[in-house]
Design a protein around this motif. Structure first.
Motif: not given
Length: 150
Positions: A59-60, A66-68, A109-110
């Motif tokens: 992922x970027x 944002x995911x973390x 969502x991220x």
């Protein structure tokens, strides 16, 4: 449009995100939930474990950050990984799919970048319309009152 990797070992998890299937490991155990006596006999509770470094490469950087932040209860330390559980169904396959679906929802969502809110001010005309509406409303309410016999 994301490109499809050449090797067959990578699977699409979310739009633009491909993961090595070997990075995702599933374990199964006896779990609660629906199933009656079957719960005591069959390992249907699914647990998906995914190292964060596999996601970091897929992922970027902004989306991974944002995911973390959003992972919350799915995030585990030592080694850093995502751990997702599912025991909604009586079927091991359905619970496995449920784990992958939860992972997909987290990633989508991220990847969805929120729009930056830029504060604005109402225009002069909008302020005037608001004041006119307040005056009009005031007149309507004052007409409901009984006349003063002063």
């Amino acid at each position: 449009m994301p490109t499809i990797p050449d090797d067959d070992s990578r699977a699409p998890i979310a739009p633009g995100v491909w993961l090595d299937e070997s990075a995702m490991s599933f374990t199964f155990s006896r779990g609660g939930g629906p199933g009656g006596q079957n719960v005591n006999k069959v390992n249907t509770h699914a647990t998906l474990t995914l190292p964060l470094e596999a996601l970091e490469n897929a992922m970027p950087a902004w989306a991974f950050a944002r995911l973390c932040d959003a992972a919350g209860r799915y995030l585990a330390d030592k080694p850093p990984r995502l751990v997702i559980h599912a025991s909604d169904s009586r079927s091991q396959l359905a619970n496995r799919r449920s784990c992958v679906l939860k992972l997909r929802q987290l990633i989508v969502a991220a990847m969805n970048r929120p729009r930056i809110r830029r504060p604005t001010r109402p225009s002069a005309a909008a302020k005037q319309r608001r004041l006119d509406a307040k005056k009009h409303r005031s007149q309507i309410k004052s007409q409901r009152r009984a006349p003063d016999d002063g």
